[in-house]
Enzyme design. Structure first.
Site, short mmCIF file in Angstrom:
data_model
loop_
_atom_site.label_atom_id
_atom_site.label_comp_id
_atom_site.label_asym_id
_atom_site.label_seq_id
_atom_site.Cartn_x
_atom_site.Cartn_y
_atom_site.Cartn_z
N ILE A 219 25.73 -5.52 -30.56
CA ILE A 219 26.07 -4.19 -30.07
C ILE A 219 25.11 -3.13 -30.56
CG2 ILE A 219 27.73 -3.78 -31.94
CD1 ILE A 219 29.43 -2.23 -29.90
N ASP B 221 18.83 -2.65 -46.43
CA ASP B 221 20.06 -3.34 -46.80
C ASP B 221 21.12 -2.26 -47.03
OD1 ASP B 221 22.16 -4.69 -47.90
OD2 ASP B 221 21.04 -5.60 -49.54
N SER C 178 37.31 -0.61 -33.58
CA SER C 178 37.81 -1.76 -32.83
C SER C 178 39.29 -1.58 -32.53
CB SER C 178 37.60 -3.04 -33.64
OG SER C 178 38.40 -4.10 -33.18
N TYR D 51 40.24 -7.35 -41.88
CA TYR D 51 39.58 -6.77 -40.72
C TYR D 51 40.38 -5.59 -40.16
CZ TYR D 51 37.56 -6.36 -36.03
OH TYR D 51 36.98 -5.89 -34.87
N LYS E 113 39.26 -1.62 -39.92
CA LYS E 113 39.05 -0.90 -38.67
C LYS E 113 39.98 0.31 -38.56
CE LYS E 113 35.69 -3.36 -37.37
NZ LYS E 113 34.33 -2.79 -37.48
N THR F 44 28.60 -10.28 -27.58
CA THR F 44 27.43 -10.43 -28.44
C THR F 44 27.14 -11.90 -28.68
OG1 THR F 44 28.74 -10.41 -30.47
CG2 THR F 44 28.01 -8.28 -29.62
#
Length: 340
Positions: A18, A87, A174, A186, A190, A221
């Site tokens: 993305i 990084d 998301s 996760y 989000k 992706t």
């Protein structure tokens, strides 16, 4: 499309997926686009190391993608791309990135896209097991170069933008912030991205800086295709629970998101959306955006997506289903009931 000529943008995490699509979309619109990532070339010695964790094969990622490949694609699309190996787990490296932009662009930074996320492989490896069966480092693998990196990049971006009393900060989030998808770490990350965008908007409004959280749909992706293949290799019961990933129905391309962001960035009245969650497919409908194949996927809260997802036989008749959005309050109520 050249409506972003003279604008300077930064897309974090743009070696592939993305992030690459967003950079190309901004390039199509004529912007100068800085891109970041760990991998500069295909020479493995040019890639920054990854902190060790239980998810060892994050390091042995066979999916290709480099900053120089993205740079070439953005330039070919009409932009001016500057690749910087960074990084985002190193705050000092991030500070130096913004110092470079300040020096090279006379302090100008118009658009920041907080996209960098190193947790896809960790999610894939952890998929199907509850959070307590993993080492606590799973949280860091998902939310360090991700949620925390967005916060850090936004600090340095806001310092530049506030001096010019204008700017746009987009945070890629998301549907996982609303509904259970890939696990506890996760979902919390989000949801926090959405809250980060909202709370930053409060503090940035006086400096005329817009902060928006963006929800792409099911993103096609490279790593998501690999993940869907793993799902398809599972038993029939597991496949039934993850039918959304089985046939790529209503998947969005990375460039689709890039074109939507470019259109939103060219809008002179973005402040009306500051602090809010915006859905990529719904913005695409508003701005009449299509992907590279002239497709326009619908929102995941559209009946045209929800009904065929629940009844797969309807997918072949999807075009006949009205593109009507389920109101947020109903969607949230449904999610709360499903968790009870």
């Amino acid at each position: 499309m050249t409506n972003l000529k003279g604008k300077v943008a930064l897309v974090t995490g743009a070696t592939r997926g993305i992030g690459k699509g967003i950079a190309i979309g901004l390039g199509e619109a004529g912007a100068t686009v800085y891109i970041t990532g760990r991998t500069l070339t295909n020479n493995r010695s040019s890639e920054f190391g990854v902190q060790s964790s239980e998810f060892g094969d994050i390091i042995n990622d066979n999916i290709s993608g480099t900053l120089l490949e993205t740079q070439a694609a953005v330039n070919e699309a009409g932009g001016n791309c500057i690749a910087v190996q960074v990084d985002h787990g190193d705050d000092e490296k991030v500070r130096l990135l913004f110092e470079r932009i300040k020096n090279e662009q006379n302090g100008q930074l118009d658009i920041l896209v907080n996209n960098v996320f190193s947790g896809v492989k960790a999610l894939s490896n952890a998929y199907g097991k509850p959070f307590w069966k993993h080492d606590p480092s799973l949280w860091d693998s998902i939310n360090n170069v991700g949620l925390r990196s967005h916060y850090v990049a936004s600090i340095f971006a806001a310092r530049l933008m506030s001096k010019h009393q204008q700017g746009l900060i987009f945070t890629i989030s998301s549907w996982g912030g609303l509904s259970y998808i890939f696990g506890a770490a996760y979902g919390v990350g989000k949801a926090a991205c959405d809250r980060l965008a909202a709370d930053m908007a409060v503090e940035l409004k006086a400096d005329n800086i817009t902060s928006i959280s963006l929800w792409p749909g099911i993103m096609g992706t490279e790593q998501m295709f690999e993940f869907s293949q793993r799902i398809n290799e599972q038993d029939d019961d597991s496949k039934a629970e993850n039918a959304t990933f089985e046939d790529y129905y209503n998947w969005e391309t990375p460039l689709f998101t890039g074109r939507v962001i470019a259109a939103l960035a060219a809008d002179n009245n973005t402040m009306k959306s500051t602090g809010k969650v915006q859905i990529i497919a719904e913005l695409a409908k508003r701005y009449k955006i299509v992907d590279e194949k002239d497709n326009r996927p619908v929102s995941l809260r559209s009946l045209r997506f929800l009904l065929p997802s629940a009844i797969p036989a309807l997918k072949q008749y999807a075009s006949l289903i009205p593109d009507i959005k389920v109101p947020w309050f109903i969607l949230k109520l449904t999610m709360l009931q499903s968790a009870s």
